[in-house]
Design a protein around this motif. Structure first.
Motif, PDB file in Angstrom:
ATOM      1  N   ARG A 148      40.998  36.602  31.744  1.00 53.50           N
ATOM      2  CA  ARG A 148      39.763  35.821  31.601  1.00 53.50           C
ATOM      3  C   ARG A 148      39.523  34.949  32.828  1.00 53.50           C
ATOM      4  N   LEU A 149      40.587  34.331  33.359  1.00 54.32           N
ATOM      5  CA  LEU A 149      40.433  33.479  34.544  1.00 54.32           C
ATOM      6  C   LEU A 149      39.926  34.275  35.743  1.00 54.32           C
ATOM      7  N   ARG A 150      40.274  35.546  35.786  1.00 55.12           N
ATOM      8  CA  ARG A 150      39.815  36.409  36.877  1.00 55.12           C
ATOM      9  C   ARG A 150      38.504  37.118  36.551  1.00 55.12           C
ATOM     10  N   GLY A 151      38.019  36.938  35.317  1.00 54.76           N
ATOM     11  CA  GLY A 151      36.786  37.618  34.929  1.00 54.76           C
ATOM     12  C   GLY A 151      36.977  39.110  34.766  1.00 54.76           C
ATOM     13  N   ARG A 152      38.159  39.531  34.341  1.00 53.86           N
ATOM     14  CA  ARG A 152      38.480  40.955  34.218  1.00 53.86           C
ATOM     15  C   ARG A 152      38.818  41.279  32.764  1.00 53.86           C
ATOM     16  N   SER A 153      38.758  42.541  32.450  1.00 55.41           N
ATOM     17  CA  SER A 153      39.224  42.977  31.132  1.00 55.41           C
ATOM     18  C   SER A 153      40.750  43.056  31.169  1.00 55.41           C
ATOM     19  N   ARG A 154      41.344  43.068  29.989  1.00 59.46           N
ATOM     20  CA  ARG A 154      42.802  43.203  29.915  1.00 59.46           C
ATOM     21  C   ARG A 154      43.252  44.485  30.609  1.00 59.46           C
ATOM     22  N   THR A 155      42.551  45.577  30.339  1.00 58.12           N
ATOM     23  CA  THR A 155      42.919  46.866  30.935  1.00 58.12           C
ATOM     24  C   THR A 155      42.866  46.805  32.453  1.00 58.12           C
ATOM     25  N   ASP A 156      41.764  46.293  33.014  1.00 55.24           N
ATOM     26  CA  ASP A 156      41.648  46.191  34.470  1.00 55.24           C
ATOM     27  C   ASP A 156      42.738  45.301  35.054  1.00 55.24           C
ATOM     28  N   PHE A 157      42.979  44.178  34.400  1.00 57.52           N
ATOM     29  CA  PHE A 157      43.978  43.235  34.897  1.00 57.52           C
ATOM     30  C   PHE A 157      45.373  43.864  34.912  1.00 57.52           C
ATOM     31  N   VAL A 158      45.760  44.498  33.805  1.00 53.11           N
ATOM     32  CA  VAL A 158      47.090  45.103  33.708  1.00 53.11           C
ATOM     33  C   VAL A 158      47.205  46.280  34.670  1.00 53.11           C
ATOM     34  N   ARG A 159      46.166  47.098  34.767  1.00 53.51           N
ATOM     35  CA  ARG A 159      46.209  48.240  35.685  1.00 53.51           C
ATOM     36  C   ARG A 159      46.409  47.766  37.117  1.00 53.51           C
ATOM     37  N   ASP A 160      45.620  46.770  37.553  1.00 56.60           N
ATOM     38  CA  ASP A 160      45.739  46.264  38.922  1.00 56.60           C
ATOM     39  C   ASP A 160      47.117  45.664  39.176  1.00 56.60           C
ATOM     40  N   MET A 170      51.507  50.528  25.399  1.00 60.47           N
ATOM     41  CA  MET A 170      52.630  49.605  25.515  1.00 60.47           C
ATOM     42  C   MET A 170      52.696  48.739  24.272  1.00 60.47           C
ATOM     43  N   ARG A 171      53.889  48.405  23.877  1.00 61.13           N
ATOM     44  CA  ARG A 171      54.091  47.463  22.783  1.00 61.13           C
ATOM     45  C   ARG A 171      54.539  46.148  23.413  1.00 61.13           C
ATOM     46  N   LEU A 172      53.732  45.122  23.226  1.00 56.04           N
ATOM     47  CA  LEU A 172      54.030  43.820  23.816  1.00 56.04           C
ATOM     48  C   LEU A 172      53.999  42.739  22.749  1.00 56.04           C
ATOM     49  N   PRO A 173      54.836  41.724  22.913  1.00 55.07           N
ATOM     50  CA  PRO A 173      54.773  40.609  21.961  1.00 55.07           C
ATOM     51  C   PRO A 173      53.460  39.835  22.128  1.00 55.07           C
ATOM     52  N   ASP A 174      53.074  39.150  21.075  1.00 56.89           N
ATOM     53  CA  ASP A 174      51.828  38.371  21.098  1.00 56.89           C
ATOM     54  C   ASP A 174      51.802  37.379  22.248  1.00 56.89           C
ATOM     55  N   THR A 175      52.946  36.791  22.573  1.00 53.51           N
ATOM     56  CA  THR A 175      52.972  35.803  23.659  1.00 53.51           C
ATOM     57  C   THR A 175      52.624  36.439  24.999  1.00 53.51           C
ATOM     58  N   ASP A 176      53.107  37.666  25.236  1.00 58.07           N
ATOM     59  CA  ASP A 176      52.768  38.354  26.485  1.00 58.07           C
ATOM     60  C   ASP A 176      51.278  38.680  26.537  1.00 58.07           C
ATOM     61  N   ILE A 177      50.745  39.155  25.429  1.00 60.55           N
ATOM     62  CA  ILE A 177      49.311  39.475  25.369  1.00 60.55           C
ATOM     63  C   ILE A 177      48.480  38.226  25.622  1.00 60.55           C
ATOM     64  N   ALA A 178      48.896  37.107  25.052  1.00 65.52           N
ATOM     65  CA  ALA A 178      48.148  35.856  25.242  1.00 65.52           C
ATOM     66  C   ALA A 178      48.124  35.458  26.708  1.00 65.52           C
ATOM     67  N   ILE A 179      49.252  35.583  27.384  1.00 61.38           N
ATOM     68  CA  ILE A 179      49.318  35.239  28.811  1.00 61.38           C
ATOM     69  C   ILE A 179      48.439  36.184  29.627  1.00 61.38           C
ATOM     70  N   ILE A 180      48.554  37.469  29.353  1.00 62.82           N
ATOM     71  CA  ILE A 180      47.761  38.461  30.084  1.00 62.82           C
ATOM     72  C   ILE A 180      46.278  38.224  29.854  1.00 62.82           C
ATOM     73  N   ASP A 181      45.888  37.998  28.603  1.00 58.57           N
ATOM     74  CA  ASP A 181      44.473  37.767  28.299  1.00 58.57           C
ATOM     75  C   ASP A 181      43.950  36.513  28.987  1.00 58.57           C
ATOM     76  N   ARG A 182      44.748  35.472  28.978  1.00 63.77           N
ATOM     77  CA  ARG A 182      44.318  34.222  29.632  1.00 63.77           C
ATOM     78  C   ARG A 182      44.102  34.440  31.129  1.00 63.77           C
ATOM     79  N   ALA A 183      45.060  35.098  31.768  1.00 68.83           N
ATOM     80  CA  ALA A 183      44.935  35.368  33.203  1.00 68.83           C
ATOM     81  C   ALA A 183      43.750  36.288  33.492  1.00 68.83           C
TER      82      ALA A 183
END
Length: 100
Positions: free
Chosen positions: A29-41, A14-27
């Motif tokens: 981290r709050l869940r203790g998950r990797s970006r891949t796991d978080f986005v997949r779920d 996926m091609r995502l803007p930096d702002t979307d990646i920042a939000i996803i990464d922050r969320a």
């Protein structure tokens, strides 16, 4: 020699803007998950929601009649819910609950 097992994973790019990646990464981290796991779920949950909204429920005429009779009939109080609504809310500590 054992046969290699075929991979059951499919890459998704996926091609995502930096702002979307920042939000996803922050969320993530709050869940203790990797970006891949978080986005997949999140994607699987969203897909399941759509499928549940659009999947027809099939039943016999007798089953539908029984369902309609149940939902059209009078409601019955649920003791736990009655008790819950009689309690004062935590922010109403000085108030006495209705009926007491």
């Amino acid at each position: 020699m054992p046969q290699p097992t075929p991979r059951k994973e499919h890459p998704l790019s996926m091609r995502l803007p930096d702002t979307d990646i920042a939000i996803i990464d922050r969320a993530a981290r709050l869940r203790g998950r990797s970006r891949t796991d978080f986005v997949r779920d999140a994607a699987v949950r969203a897909a399941e929601d759509v499928l549940m909204e659009t999947t027809p429920i099939r039943m016999s005429v007798e089953g539908f009649d029984a369902f309609m009779a149940t939902v059209s009939g009078p409601g019955a109080p649920v003791p736990e819910m009655v008790d819950l609504f009689r309690r004062a809310a935590p922010w109403e500590a000085g108030h006495s609950p209705a009926g007491e």
